[in-house]
Design an enzyme around this catalytic site. Structure first.
Site, PDB file in Angstrom:
ATOM      1  N   HIS A   1       0.721  -1.165   0.057  1.00  0.00           N
ATOM      2  CA  HIS A   1      -0.159   0.026  -0.154  1.00  0.00           C
ATOM      3  C   HIS A   1       0.890   1.314  -0.085  1.00  0.00           C
ATOM      4  CE1 HIS A   1       0.404  -1.457   4.274  1.00  0.00           C
ATOM      5  NE2 HIS A   1       1.026  -0.517   4.486  1.00  0.00           N
TER       6      HIS A   1
ATOM      7  N   GLN B   1      -4.103   4.094   4.568  1.00  0.00           N
ATOM      8  CA  GLN B   1      -3.074   3.409   3.820  1.00  0.00           C
ATOM      9  C   GLN B   1      -3.839   2.712   2.501  1.00  0.00           C
ATOM     10  OE1 GLN B   1      -1.781   1.173   7.154  1.00  0.00           O
ATOM     11  NE2 GLN B   1       0.327   1.684   6.567  1.00  0.00           N
TER      12      GLN B   1
ATOM     13  N   ARG C   1      13.685  -5.152   2.920  1.00  0.00           N
ATOM     14  CA  ARG C   1      12.648  -5.762   3.628  1.00  0.00           C
ATOM     15  C   ARG C   1      11.245  -5.309   2.814  1.00  0.00           C
ATOM     16  NH1 ARG C   1       9.114  -4.330   7.425  1.00  0.00           N
ATOM     17  NH2 ARG C   1       8.718  -5.716   9.146  1.00  0.00           N
TER      18      ARG C   1
ATOM     19  N   ASP D   1       7.377  -5.495   2.505  1.00  0.00           N
ATOM     20  CA  ASP D   1       6.862  -5.364   3.920  1.00  0.00           C
ATOM     21  C   ASP D   1       5.327  -5.747   3.382  1.00  0.00           C
ATOM     22  OD1 ASP D   1       5.771  -4.235   6.624  1.00  0.00           O
ATOM     23  OD2 ASP D   1       4.514  -3.185   5.415  1.00  0.00           O
TER      24      ASP D   1
ATOM     25  N   GLU E   1       8.539 -10.209   4.896  1.00  0.00           N
ATOM     26  CA  GLU E   1       8.139  -9.871   6.188  1.00  0.00           C
ATOM     27  C   GLU E   1       6.540 -10.344   6.355  1.00  0.00           C
ATOM     28  OE1 GLU E   1       5.468  -8.021   9.004  1.00  0.00           O
ATOM     29  OE2 GLU E   1       5.340  -7.401   7.099  1.00  0.00           O
TER      30      GLU E   1
ATOM     31  N   HIS F   1       9.763  -4.439  16.563  1.00  0.00           N
ATOM     32  CA  HIS F   1       8.856  -3.164  16.598  1.00  0.00           C
ATOM     33  C   HIS F   1       7.441  -3.441  16.725  1.00  0.00           C
ATOM     34  CE1 HIS F   1       8.314  -4.075  12.400  1.00  0.00           C
ATOM     35  NE2 HIS F   1       7.192  -3.151  12.597  1.00  0.00           N
TER      36      HIS F   1
ATOM     37  N   ARG G   1       1.781  -1.101  21.083  1.00  0.00           N
ATOM     38  CA  ARG G   1       3.334  -1.506  20.713  1.00  0.00           C
ATOM     39  C   ARG G   1       4.049  -0.402  20.753  1.00  0.00           C
ATOM     40  NH1 ARG G   1       1.754  -2.873  14.453  1.00  0.00           N
ATOM     41  NH2 ARG G   1       0.354  -0.943  14.770  1.00  0.00           N
TER      42      ARG G   1
END
Length: 658
Positions: A187, A255, A285, A287, A329, A396, A521
């Site tokens: 996105h 998004q 990476r 996502d 990921e 994270h 988080r």
């Protein structure tokens, strides 16, 4: 005949490239055409499998090849030389000497310039792979912690510039370090230039996303799709009043999901990835790749077309920048995550997160038993040679309890009750728990939730320090070190999360921030406490004990060749429900006179002393006529009445050449 037509197609494209960009330089032109020819058939087949039903498929495919050449010609000589060296040693990333850390530059030391000034800290610890978490331009308020990108070619101004990224990459190459950056594939921000044009009614750019006039098609999608953030972002579509249309927004309303069934989107994102590779980024990476392809009648996750997209992207990278590697990921079930490696013949990603191991470490810490860990790991499919896991204890993100229900039942637990126990344990509700965590995305109707919290706080350090309980402090430190001992030795690339190396605790100031207080988080995404980090040199401080232990684990890892990831790990059953054991083997040079080297890891997950029959050593081929030394302490193994003795949360690395 097929091959001849293929060659004609290649020659026509190359002629078009030379018309557009001029004659190719002899050496680099030969490299590009050789790589293109080697991958052309697979590249074309994949492209047609995705877009062959479109009348303009050939046009878009040719444009993709032009994009590849343009990025190849812009790639620096130094990076091209690096590509060739890495291609000559295809297993270079499997080396045991790589150890990583992920960090937010803004939290680590304010910005990229601040990060540069602290690289020596990472080197002191032994880190040589750095994942700089989202650095690209986002909106100031709605940004999902940086994963809602406005511009893939511009760094967030508060962090720095793309020149800083290129400078860091050059510095890393000189130091023998690797740079990892995120590419948010699924996105963009609704503020991205493509989305802004779509919001102005531009049909071409509306087709970059899933945009519909009414709820008819969205409802067909929704009937099979789950919700990623049911508590804070329910549903998968958002009504955009500005254009009076519905937009697919699987993660958050700001998004917008990219529509990869449009070949323009694929071509654009390949161009983005190669642009970043040309800045010197070693590892991209990727996502949320599980969500790349959407299809009515499915849950729109892990679809075969998503894997075709990844395979196609990998081939493009192999043509332009073969020294650049991909991380998937994809935090999905073990039988799904393994697919993101692809296969020897059809490669996708070089690395993937081992969320299964991470969750099992926390499960074993809570239960003090390794039964579920052994059962689950034993079922984990073997990955293709040449690929590797990223092993981690914290990141994270949240901790999902991604265990197979049947495995839970087989080790004697009720699946629902066991997950509830783990949630209670790590939020400190269970009697006797020392953990300080919080629920994330709790669903009161089903009881489902994930967990937030820093490694140290979940391991009990926060409560122990608050209670000034020296014994509990020591146990918490032992839990922290044990968890890292497993990830360092298990097989794969260990990845720390910034702050864990000094035992950084939860940060509750997020509750005072209106934009963050609904997302727990943020409690483990604290700013780096450099005053605390300075205590790593203070003898017997908590920071010194944790930092030096991890530093030593890294030193041992780098000097243990059988920890190179060659699918060379075997679980060992040692008849003690509290002890995890596995052995790693590796070949030695032919002139050494020895056949192999091996290291046995034994780890006690209980808070009380455990014993293991020393016959285990003989069964695993260890010669007990010699004194066996634990590589971590440098001391001989502790035996008692024919048993190996393990103190609470103690582990051994037992090594011997044969």
């Amino acid at each position: 005949m097929h091959r001849s037509l293929e060659n004609i197609h290649v020659l026509k494209i190359l002629a078009g490239i030379e018309k557009e960009y001029g004659k190719m330089p002899n050496d680099s032109g030969r490299i590009f055409t050789t790589r293109l020819a080697a991958n052309f058939g697979s590249l074309k087949d994949l492209y047609w499998s995705l877009y062959g039903g479109r009348s303009n498929c050939n046009k878009h495919f040719n444009q993709l090849i032009f994009t590849l050449y343009n990025n190849f010609r812009l790639r620096s000589r130094g990076l091209k030389n690096q590509d060739q060296k890495r291609s000559a040693n295809p297993d270079w990333l499997l080396d045991q000497r790589w150890v990583g850390m992920s960090l937010y530059p803004s939290h680590f030391n304010k910005n990229l310039d601040g990060f540069i000034r602290r690289i020596d800290y990472l080197e002191e610890l032994g880190i040589n792979v750095v994942h700089l978490m989202p650095v690209f331009e986002t909106s100031a308020d709605e940004n999902d912690g940086g994963y809602s990108v406005k511009n893939y070619r511009k760094v967030q101004p508060s962090l720095g510039t793309m020149d800083d990224i290129a400078s860091i990459a050059r510095s890393f190459r000189k130091k023998g370090m690797l740079l990892t950056l995120d590419v948010v594939l699924n996105h963009t921000s609704r503020e991205h230039k493509w989305a802004r044009k779509a919001r102005k009614g531009n049909k071409k750019f509306q087709d970059y996303y899933y945009i519909y006039d009414d709820r008819t098609i969205p409802d067909q999608f929704e009937s099979h799709m789950s919700e990623v953030f049911p508590a804070t972002a329910p549903g998968n579509f958002t009504y955009e009043k500005e254009i009076d249309k519905w937009v697919m927004t699987v993660f958050h309303h700001y998004q917008w999901d990219l529509n990869y069934s449009n070949p323009r989107v694929l071509n654009e994102m390949v161009d983005v990835m190669l642009y970043l590779a040309n800045q010197g980024v070693d590892i991209l990476r990727l996502d949320a790749p599980a969500f790349l392809w959407k299809q009515i009648g499915t849950n729109s996750q892990n679809l075969p077309q998503a894997h075709n997209v990844l395979h196609l992207m990998k081939l493009c990278s192999e043509i332009v920048a073969p020294g650049t590697k991909f991380i998937a990921e994809a935090i999905v079930a073990p039988n799904e995550i393994i697919k993101y490696f692809g296969s020897d013949r059809d490669p996708e990603c070089d690395l993937a997160y081992n969320a299964t191991l991470m969750a099992l470490i926390w499960e074993s810490m809570a239960t003090t038993k390794v039964g579920l860990m052994l059962k689950s790991l034993n079922k984990l499919p073997e990955k293709p040679l040449g690929t590797s896991w990223i092993n981690y204890v914290r990141s994270h993100d949240d901790i999902g309890l991604c265990f197979d229900d049947e495995d839970i039942y087989q080790v004697g637990f009720d699946a629902g009750m066991h997950r509830s126990f783990l949630l209670d344990y790590y939020t400190g509700k269970f009697q006797g728990s020392q953990a300080s965590g919080a629920l994330f995305m709790h669903n009161p109707q089903t009881g489902d939730a994930r967990l937030s919290g820093s490694l140290a706080s979940l391991a009990g350090l926060e409560k122990a320090l608050a209670g000034q309980d020296r014994m509990q402090v020591e146990l918490a430190i032992s839990r922290i070190i044990l968890s890292h001992a497993v990830t360092m030795s298990f097989g794969g690339l260990p990845m720390l999360f910034s702050g864990d190396e000094i035992g950084q605790l939860n940060d509750y100031t997020y509750l005072e921030d209106e934009s963050k207080k609904h997302d727990s988080r943020w409690m483990h995404r604290a700013d780096m406490n450099w005053e605390s980090a300075d205590k790593r040199h203070v003898p017997d401080s908590v920071q010194q004990q944790i930092f030096t232990a991890i530093q030593k684990l890294i030193e041992i890892r780098k000097s243990t060749p059988d920890w190179m990831d060659l699918n060379n790990r075997r679980l060992v059953y040692c008849e003690n429900q509290h002890v995890l054991a596995f052995i790693r083997t590796g070949p030695l040079p032919a002139d050494s006179g020895l056949k192999e080297t091996k290291t046995l890891t034994i780890a006690n997950f209980d808070s009380v002393k455990q014993l293991i029959n020393r016959d285990l050593l003989r069964e695993q081929g260890f010669d007990q006529s010699e004194n066996l030394i634990d590589k971590f302490t440098g001391l001989p193994l502790s035996f008692k009445n024919g048993f190996i003795q393990l103190l609470p949360y103690q582990f051994y690395f037992i090594s011997q050449n044969s």
